[in-house]
Design a protein around this motif. Structure first.
Motif, PDB file in Angstrom:
ATOM      1  N   THR A  78       0.746  -1.164  -0.412  1.00  0.00           N
ATOM      2  CA  THR A  78      -0.409   0.198   0.153  1.00  0.00           C
ATOM      3  C   THR A  78       1.322   1.149   0.261  1.00  0.00           C
ATOM      4  OG1 THR A  78      -0.298  -0.136   2.202  1.00  0.00           O
ATOM      5  CG2 THR A  78      -2.191  -0.989   1.347  1.00  0.00           C
ATOM      6  N   ALA A  79       0.011   2.134   0.226  1.00  0.00           N
ATOM      7  CA  ALA A  79       0.489   3.593  -0.434  1.00  0.00           C
ATOM      8  C   ALA A  79       1.434   3.761   1.110  1.00  0.00           C
ATOM      9  CB  ALA A  79      -0.086   4.883  -0.828  1.00  0.00           C
ATOM     10  N   GLN A  80       2.330   4.885   1.471  1.00  0.00           N
ATOM     11  CA  GLN A  80       3.022   5.415   2.572  1.00  0.00           C
ATOM     12  C   GLN A  80       3.960   6.581   2.837  1.00  0.00           C
ATOM     13  OE1 GLN A  80       5.709   3.073   5.372  1.00  0.00           O
ATOM     14  NE2 GLN A  80       6.356   1.487   3.459  1.00  0.00           N
ATOM     15  N   SER A  81       3.970   6.734   4.257  1.00  0.00           N
ATOM     16  CA  SER A  81       4.937   7.789   3.964  1.00  0.00           C
ATOM     17  C   SER A  81       6.871   7.499   4.311  1.00  0.00           C
ATOM     18  CB  SER A  81       4.543   8.893   4.500  1.00  0.00           C
ATOM     19  OG  SER A  81       3.084   9.687   4.520  1.00  0.00           O
ATOM     20  N   ILE A  82       6.929   7.481   3.906  1.00  0.00           N
ATOM     21  CA  ILE A  82       8.620   7.538   3.738  1.00  0.00           C
ATOM     22  C   ILE A  82       9.808   8.643   3.794  1.00  0.00           C
ATOM     23  CG2 ILE A  82      10.900   6.437   2.798  1.00  0.00           C
ATOM     24  CD1 ILE A  82       9.166   4.996   1.385  1.00  0.00           C
ATOM     25  N   GLY A  83      10.200   9.068   5.012  1.00  0.00           N
ATOM     26  CA  GLY A  83      10.740  10.097   5.542  1.00  0.00           C
ATOM     27  C   GLY A  83      12.526   9.472   5.486  1.00  0.00           C
ATOM     28  N   PHE A  84      13.353  11.290   4.897  1.00  0.00           N
ATOM     29  CA  PHE A  84      14.566  10.788   5.245  1.00  0.00           C
ATOM     30  C   PHE A  84      15.134  11.980   6.064  1.00  0.00           C
ATOM     31  CE2 PHE A  84      18.293  13.109   2.964  1.00  0.00           C
ATOM     32  CZ  PHE A  84      19.043  12.678   3.329  1.00  0.00           C
ATOM     33  N   ASN A  85      15.879  11.853   6.955  1.00  0.00           N
ATOM     34  CA  ASN A  85      16.207  12.519   8.975  1.00  0.00           C
ATOM     35  C   ASN A  85      17.518  12.312   8.022  1.00  0.00           C
ATOM     36  OD1 ASN A  85      13.436  12.474   8.616  1.00  0.00           O
ATOM     37  ND2 ASN A  85      13.772  10.866  10.486  1.00  0.00           N
ATOM     38  N   VAL A  86      18.466  13.781   8.472  1.00  0.00           N
ATOM     39  CA  VAL A  86      19.852  13.735   8.806  1.00  0.00           C
ATOM     40  C   VAL A  86      19.450  15.214   9.767  1.00  0.00           C
ATOM     41  CG1 VAL A  86      21.596  14.405   7.516  1.00  0.00           C
ATOM     42  CG2 VAL A  86      19.846  13.711   6.318  1.00  0.00           C
ATOM     43  N   GLN A  87      20.760  14.534  10.633  1.00  0.00           N
ATOM     44  CA  GLN A  87      21.103  15.582  11.269  1.00  0.00           C
ATOM     45  C   GLN A  87      22.537  16.393  11.165  1.00  0.00           C
ATOM     46  OE1 GLN A  87      21.043  15.016  16.018  1.00  0.00           O
ATOM     47  NE2 GLN A  87      19.657  13.633  16.038  1.00  0.00           N
TER      48      GLN A  87
END
Length: 947
Positions: free
Chosen positions: A93-102
């Motif tokens: 199914t469709a979903q949200s994918i996150g890209f996080n960088v500190q």
């Protein structure tokens, strides 16, 4: 400027993935609102431990992370970091994918791109108003994204979230840039690694290129012992490559675990090779950067007033950690330092109303006082700072402190004022009004209940810097680490200057002080010049010393070298100049006295930030699809809780002594300085004082050959001394003038024709009236006055003055020591091929015949200031037909002498100039008083006993 950046992008697939809708989640900070400073305490703005633990670089329930790669290219202390990841939505199914960088707080984001199923989004930095207008247009169409904020101790978080259908392939790429700041002798580059899952292609690369050389590279393992063997370092003279590339099995928490053990900070520490205390001048792409980090200088004495908040909010862990830190800090004080302690709540108390010496007795009493403090009551910052300044002023007026010492106030507080004067702007004005130019204020804000922006402004305005102390288990270590940065001041009143019409748009070039282990950096633009060489002059005051240092750089060489380097950042100088300038302008903007001045600085910041693609508090990163129909915005709003300038006031360990905008600096060098001109090479190589030395000199050079000039007889007499390595020969001993010149012999590497040659490896000039000793070796020039030691290399032209002694060093050529303006000694440096199987580096010594000694002068050379009567007769052919022989009558002796020649190397260090002389055999026997062994002394500073 400590900004917090969180980009939340919501992409909702519509019409088979060809149209995207962007949803805003966040808030804007209006320009007008940024100037309103709330009087209440600021609320928490730091990630909790739970939030930290929950942080993941890639977020999604059922996703495949194909790769995660971080690459940093550090060239001349400027880092360009790229973070790339490739992700597939493996869910049904469709979903949200996150890209996080500190990323580090002091860094500027420069670009962000994203590829979603072939649709490419490209970033560009624009003025905030322009970006917001474009963003508003997209928002009106339902295609926009916005901002929320997050914060951690040393990092800020960039977050992207994209909503995609099953099977989608997403690629994220983030770029940011930062200047490495040297602290406690190292540059430290940190990358935050927390992928949150196993990654088939996981790799971290850090490439370092330092044109002048890398002295050390360290990779402290902060990721866990299981990764100790997977961090690989390869290095050469000027390059280093650090790689961390664990495979899937190596990433696992345990052999059969599905979770990743990669969780922490990947750190690389390094330092560079420094040829001299004059600094390193680099020119590239029409810009210059001057790095100044001298060492081997004695610290200046300190006068410190510790101002400690003991209000009720400090109760518990904060006070415990502060007391623990103060115990160690007080132990660091020396007998040359002076200090006192002011503690305050609603009242202000002083441990001692006067500054006292840092003796063990006083330190012990102060530690007991600190331990007895019980926090309670309100916060009266204004009165506490006024009392501290009064203490320094009183000590200065009474002459109790060394005029060359460094006076500072260190304020430790965890909250805003609640008692007495509580208006921050008034406190700022009060402090500025009473602080003297020679005083500095350093501010430490504990936790987030304090207005850190205020602490930073009063520190900047008073030649200091500020730092936030995080109220956790290691707060004491944070306090100690900060103190370590400022505990060893080496120089005061530093100015880095350039010749007229050589440079423009120079960043702050005057600094109040320089601390050991830090670095001062000045950058600017290079104007066209026919010489192809840029020269800098640095002036400063050390303990009892005034110093002028000169260095130069070819304007084309570095660009040619950078072009050969595969992993260098070729635009480093241009970007570093812009980075420093923007940081300094942001700091100046916070202190702007008028709205008009603030608007002018604002325009300067926006123009530079757009040109150099920096996301700042006044610009934003607009991310657009290639057809510009979909727009995303990464903004960096100004947050008063995190200050105005991201620690740049402390860059280099010192504060700029002015708040002026960048400007062209004009400098007219002193007459002794050799200016770079298009003159013929032979003239350019001549030292600035070479022609000032009298032609009539007595000298000792080479193996060691003595040449004594006898002006009345109009002849030169030569002799050799055949002594042993390690022996110290007295050359001049004048008890009346208080001057001693001694030389210590060294031997060649091995015998040559069954003879071991000896040379002078060390020359010592001791000036007794000032207790000052100058020691010259082929490696360095050192000064010692009993309590202070300063060392300079041959790598830069310099002039050093202390009391009645002046030392002039000409780069890789010679050093001249002048005492009381009437006695001069020149030491000439001879370097040989490093792989020479026999010869070694050595020194020659040249002493003008016109030196004004007292009647008590003696020594192998000093004795001839009283010229003996000499006659030469009976000249005849010698055994060598090229060398005549004769009889010399001198001092009642008749000596067989040979006509020959020795070398004067002042004009030509390689071939020398022939000096024709009568040579006396047997180590000068009969010509010198006594035997040469009578001139062997026990120490480099020893006077010669009466012969």
């Amino acid at each position: 400027m400590r900004r917090l950046l969180l980009l939340l992008l919501g992409l909702l697939l519509l019409h088979q993935g060809r149209c995207f809708e962007f949803v805003i989640d966040g808030e804007w900070e209006d320009e007008t609102q940024s100037d309103v400073r709330p009087q209440g305490r600021h609320k928490r703005a730091i990630l909790t431990s739970e939030e930290q633990e929950d942080f993941e670089a890639i977020r999604g329930d059922d996703i495949t992370v194909k790769s995660y790669k971080m690459e940093s290219r550090i060239t001349s202390r400027f880092a360009h970091t790229t973070v790339r990841t490739s992700v597939v939505n493996s869910a049904t199914t469709a979903q949200s994918i996150g890209f996080n960088v500190q990323i580090p707080k002091r860094a500027f984001i420069t670009n962000f791109t994203m590829n979603v199923n072939g649709i490419i989004f490209l970033g560009s930095v624009k003025e905030k108003t322009v970006a917001r207008n474009l963003y508003a247009q997209a928002r009106a169409r339902g295609k926009a994204a916005g901002i929320v904020r997050a914060n951690s101790q040393d990092m800020e978080t960039f977050k992207t979230e994209v909503h995609v259908p099953p099977g989608s392939h997403i690629e994220f790429e983030l770029h940011y840039q930062e200047m490495m700041q040297r602290k406690l002798g190292f540059y430290e580059h940190s990358l935050y690694l927390q992928p949150g899952r196993l990654v088939p292609q996981f790799q971290v690369d850090v490439y370092i290129y330092e044109p002048n050389g890398i002295s050390t590279v360290e990779t402290p393992n902060m990721l866990g012992s299981q990764f100790s063997d997977f961090i690989k370092v390869t290095s050469s003279k000027d390059k280093a490559h650090v790689v961390f590339k664990p495979n899937l099995q190596q990433q696992r928490k345990c052999e059969n675990c599905s979770g990743s053990a990669v969780d922490g900070v990947f750190t690389v520490k390094y330092d560079v090779t420094r040829d001299s205390n004059a600094g390193e001048l680099q020119v590239s792409d029409g810009h210059f950067v001057h790095f100044f980090a001298p060492s081997n200088l004695s610290p200046l004495p300190k006068n410190i007033v510790f101002v400690i908040d003991v209000s009720g909010s400090m109760w518990g862990v904060k006070m415990k950690q502060t007391v623990e830190a103060m115990q160690a800090i007080l132990d660091d004080l020396t007998i040359d330092d002076h200090f006192s302690i002011v503690d305050f709540n609603h009242n202000v108390r002083c441990w001692n109303e006067e500054l006292v010496q840092g003796s063990s007795i006083q330190v012990t009493d102060a530690k007991k006082y600190i331990q007895s403090i019980k926090p309670n009551g309100g916060t009266n910052i204004n009165e506490a700072l006024m009392r501290a300044v009064q203490m320094l002023v009183r000590a200065s007026n009474q002459g109790l402190i060394d005029p060359r010492s460094v006076s500072m106030i260190i304020l430790v507080s965890d909250g805003d004022p609640t008692v007495g004067e509580i208006k921050l702007s008034t406190i700022q004005k009060n402090v500025k009004r009473v602080m003297r130019e020679e005083f500095s204020l350093f501010s430490l804000g504990i936790g987030f209940d304090v207005d850190y922006d205020f602490l930073e402004r009063i520190a900047m305005e008073n030649r200091g810097m500020a730092q936030r102390i995080y109220a956790n288990h290691d707060a004491a270590e944070q306090l100690r680490a900060f103190y370590s940065q400022v505990s060893s001041p080496l120089l005061r009143r530093i100015a880095v200057q350039f010749p007229d019409d050589a440079v423009s748009d120079v960043t702050h070039n005057r600094f109040d002080k320089y601390f050991s282990g830090s670095e001062l950096v000045v950058a600017g633009k290079v104007l066209p010049s026919e010489s192809g060489v840029l020269t800098s002059f640095t002036t400063a005051s050390a303990a009892r010393l005034d110093i002028t240092l000169q260095t130069e750089a070819n304007t084309a060489e570095l660009d040619m070298e950078l072009a050969k380097q595969q992993h260098s950042f070729t635009g480093f100088a241009r970007q570093m100049w812009a980075y420093i300038t923007v940081k300094q302008l942001i700091a100046e903007r916070s202190l702007a006295p008028t709205a008009a001045k603030k608007r002018k600085i604002t325009q300067q910041i926006m123009s530079l930030a757009v040109e150099h693609q920096f996301v700042t508090p006044l610009t934003a990163l607009l991310v657009e699809s290639e057809d510009a129909k979909e727009r995303l915005l990464a903004d960096s709003p100004r947050d008063p809780k995190h200050g105005c300038c991201s620690g740049m006031t402390g860059a280099g360990g010192a504060s700029a002594s002015n708040g002026l905008a960048p400007r062209t600096i004009v400098y007219h060098p002193p007459p002794w300085v050799q200016m770079t001109t298009p003159a013929p090479r032979s003239q350019a190589e001549k030292g600035p004082e070479e022609w000032a030395l009298p032609q009539q000199v007595n000298l000792v050079d080479n193996d060691p050959h003595f040449i004594v000039h006898l002006p009345t007889s109009n002849m030169d007499v030569c002799f050799n001394i055949d002594s042993k390595p390690g022996h110290i020969l007295n050359l001049v001993s004048d008890a009346g003038a208080g001057v001693v010149v001694n030389g210590q012999l060294i031997g060649s590497k091995k015998l040559h024709k069954n003879h071991l040659s000896t040379y002078f490896g060390t020359i010592s000039v001791y000036y007794q009236p000032d207790g000052l000793s100058v020691t010259v070796s082929p490696d360095s020039v050192s000064m010692t006055d009993g309590s202070n030691n300063h060392t300079f290399t041959w790598g830069a032209t310099a002039e050093i003055s202390q009391d009645g002694v002046r030392i002039s060093i000409v780069k890789n050529s010679h050093v001249t020591v002048t005492m009381n303006n009437n006695i001069q000694v020149m030491v000439l440096l001879h370097r040989v091929w490093k792989k020479n199987p026999v010869s070694v580096d050595f020194l020659g010594i040249y002493i003008p015949h016109a030196n004004q000694y007292s009647p008590l002068v003696h020594g192998l050379i000093g004795q001839f200031s009283r010229e003996p009567e000499v006659s030469v007769h009976g000249v005849h052919e010698g055994v060598d037909p090229l060398k005549k022989e004769a009889t010399m009558e001198v001092k009642g002796n008749q000596l067989l002498v040979t006509r020959g020649w020795q070398k004067d190397y002042r004009r030509d260090k390689r071939r020398g100039s022939n000096v024709y002389c009568w040579f006396i055999h047997n180590s000068g026997k009969g010509f010198i008083d006594g035997h040469y062994t009578d001139y062997i002394v026990p120490n480099l500073d020893s006077f010669l006993p009466t012969l």
